[in-house]
Motif scaffolding. Structure first.
Motif, PDB file in Angstrom:
ATOM      1  N   ARG A   1       0.848  -1.189   0.000  1.00 33.27           N
ATOM      2  CA  ARG A   1       0.000   0.000   0.000  1.00 33.27           C
ATOM      3  C   ARG A   1       0.884   1.240   0.000  1.00 33.27           C
ATOM      4  NH1 ARG A   1      -5.239   0.259   3.769  1.00 33.27           N
ATOM      5  NH2 ARG A   1      -5.723  -1.396   2.292  1.00 33.27           N
ATOM      6  N   ASP A   2       0.611   2.147  -0.907  1.00 29.38           N
ATOM      7  CA  ASP A   2       1.424   3.362  -1.025  1.00 29.38           C
ATOM      8  C   ASP A   2       1.485   4.107   0.307  1.00 29.38           C
ATOM      9  OD1 ASP A   2       1.867   2.835  -3.668  1.00 29.38           O
ATOM     10  OD2 ASP A   2       0.363   4.233  -4.427  1.00 29.38           O
ATOM     11  N   GLY A   3       2.683   4.552   0.657  1.00 33.24           N
ATOM     12  CA  GLY A   3       2.860   5.341   1.871  1.00 33.24           C
ATOM     13  C   GLY A   3       3.113   4.529   3.111  1.00 33.24           C
ATOM     14  N   SER A   4       3.013   3.190   3.021  1.00 31.13           N
ATOM     15  CA  SER A   4       3.220   2.347   4.198  1.00 31.13           C
ATOM     16  C   SER A   4       4.714   2.092   4.406  1.00 31.13           C
ATOM     17  CB  SER A   4       2.484   1.019   4.038  1.00 31.13           C
ATOM     18  OG  SER A   4       3.061   0.249   2.999  1.00 31.13           O
ATOM     19  N   LEU A   5       5.065   1.743   5.637  1.00 31.26           N
ATOM     20  CA  LEU A   5       6.444   1.366   5.925  1.00 31.26           C
ATOM     21  C   LEU A   5       6.832   0.147   5.110  1.00 31.26           C
ATOM     22  CD1 LEU A   5       9.088   1.543   7.503  1.00 31.26           C
ATOM     23  CD2 LEU A   5       7.970   0.303   9.378  1.00 31.26           C
ATOM     24  N   ARG A   6       5.892  -0.774   4.928  1.00 27.56           N
ATOM     25  CA  ARG A   6       6.191  -1.995   4.171  1.00 27.56           C
ATOM     26  C   ARG A   6       6.558  -1.663   2.722  1.00 27.56           C
ATOM     27  NH1 ARG A   6       2.972  -6.497   2.037  1.00 27.56           N
ATOM     28  NH2 ARG A   6       1.039  -5.395   2.510  1.00 27.56           N
ATOM     29  N   ALA A   7       5.836  -0.718   2.120  1.00 26.56           N
ATOM     30  CA  ALA A   7       6.138  -0.325   0.747  1.00 26.56           C
ATOM     31  C   ALA A   7       7.486   0.389   0.665  1.00 26.56           C
ATOM     32  CB  ALA A   7       5.023   0.571   0.205  1.00 26.56           C
ATOM     33  N   ALA A   8       7.772   1.243   1.655  1.00 25.05           N
ATOM     34  CA  ALA A   8       9.049   1.964   1.660  1.00 25.05           C
ATOM     35  C   ALA A   8      10.212   1.000   1.838  1.00 25.05           C
ATOM     36  CB  ALA A   8       9.052   3.019   2.767  1.00 25.05           C
TER      37      ALA A   8
END
Length: 357
Positions: free
Chosen positions: A182-189
């Protein structure tokens, strides 16, 4: 192989040191200082660098207790590599018992952040710079939102980093939910940096759930053993409880009218299409509307607040190819963690044996 010192904030941490570092964050408008607390265990022997974060949403406190117990284990004396633990990421929300930051932004939609952006962006940028950028792997601890409870589960994109399937199964939660980024999540980053990250979801905001805490603690230790960071757990052998089951999809059941919900379905229950999950009653009349399952599966999340509004998500159902097998896995998991002598021993060690350098 030589282990090099690492720098967190203004501290240079040598191999074999345990250091608590308070990284400055923007102060409150009263000029009261605010910090990002980072607990660093830098092993003498080489190995992976694992970060563990909690309370990105300030009211999700199960993870805070999981990290507190983790950092009290004497097994960490034998650490290979480095452990970076951040028990409270969103300090602003934590002290206010709020999911959000003071400007009502969701920190987990603000990564990777910016040093010149909003408060959320600046906090996200600090966490990325000081913690995530130094790591090879990560575990992010969450709960359900206010009045929402989650069955212990791992969320990750199994077709992402090659290490993720092994890490997810090693953690040992009963359910693995294959979840898109999900955009903006720590997982995506983290994924942008090629850092495999597991999200552990369990329990409810502003509540301690003992089974969720025990499972989270043992899951982190199991991942550390999987990565070769630990050879044991202070003389305790952690038996695998059960092999996780993988859900390839999930859906939310929403209220078709406003009213008072009388839930008939417990968390972790197996349901079939058309099953009555609950009943929504009109507050002022005797009319009732059944809540029916649109699909079979396992209930992995639900609201605990009886007052619901039309369109509100009230049950989260994970779908499996073999739902009977998934239901048995969940039952074995609950039985094991409700009465687990080894978990009791781990708890006692975490409570009574603080780290001794």
């Amino acid at each position: 192989m030589t282990v090099e010192p690492i720098r967190i904030g203004d501290r240079l941490i040598q191999p074999g040191e345990r250091v608590d570092v308070n990284v400055p964050l923007p102060s409150l408008y009263t000029q009261s200082p605010v910090f990002l607390p980072v607990q660093v265990l830098h092993g003498r022997r080489p190995g992976p660098t694992l970060f563990v974060t909690a309370a990105i949403h300030g009211d999700e406190i199960n993870g805070v207790e999981i990290i507190r117990r983790l950092m009290g284990l004497k097994a960490l004396r034998q650490l290979r590599g480095t452990l970076l633990a951040v028990p409270v990421v969103n300090t602003y929300g934590f002290v206010r018992q709020s999911r959000y930051l003071p400007d009502r932004r969701d920190l987990n939609r603000s990564f990777p952040g910016s040093e010149t952006g909003s408060l959320a962006a600046r906090l996200a940028s600090t966490l990325m710079r000081e913690v995530v950028a130094r790591a090879t792997h990560g575990i992010d601890l969450h709960t359900g939102a206010a009045h929402r409870e989650n069955l212990p589960q791992i969320r990750t994109a199994l077709d992402g980093h090659r290490d993720l399937p092994g890490l997810a199964h090693a953690f040992g939660a009963p359910v693995i939910l294959n979840s898109e980024l999900r955009d903006g999540s720590l997982r995506a980053a983290a994924a942008e940096r090629q850092i495999p990250l597991l999200v552990y979801e369990a329990g409810e905001a502003l509540r301690f759930e003992e089974i969720a805490i025990r499972a989270g603690l043992r899951g982190i230790l199991a991942v550390m053993r999987h990565l070769g960071m630990l050879r044991g757990t202070g003389g305790l052998r952690l038996r695998p409880v059960t092999a996780p089951v993988v859900a390839r999809a999930s859906l939310w059941v929403r209220a078709q009218q406003s009213g008072v919900l009388r839930s008939l379905t417990r968390l972790g229950a197996q349901v079939r299409r058309g099953d009555r999950l609950g009943v929504i009653a009109d507050v002022f009349r005797h009319e009732e509307e059944p809540v029916l399952a649109p699909s079979g599966g396992i209930v992995i999340g639900r609201t605990n607040l009886p007052l619901v509004t039309e369109g509100e998500a009230i049950y989260h159902i994970a779908r499996f190819g073999r739902p009977d097998e998934a239901a048995e896995t969940v039952e074995r998991f609950h039985s094991a963690f409700a009465s687990d002598e080894q978990a009791d021993a781990l708890d006692a060690e975490a409570h009574l044996r603080p780290f001794e350098p």
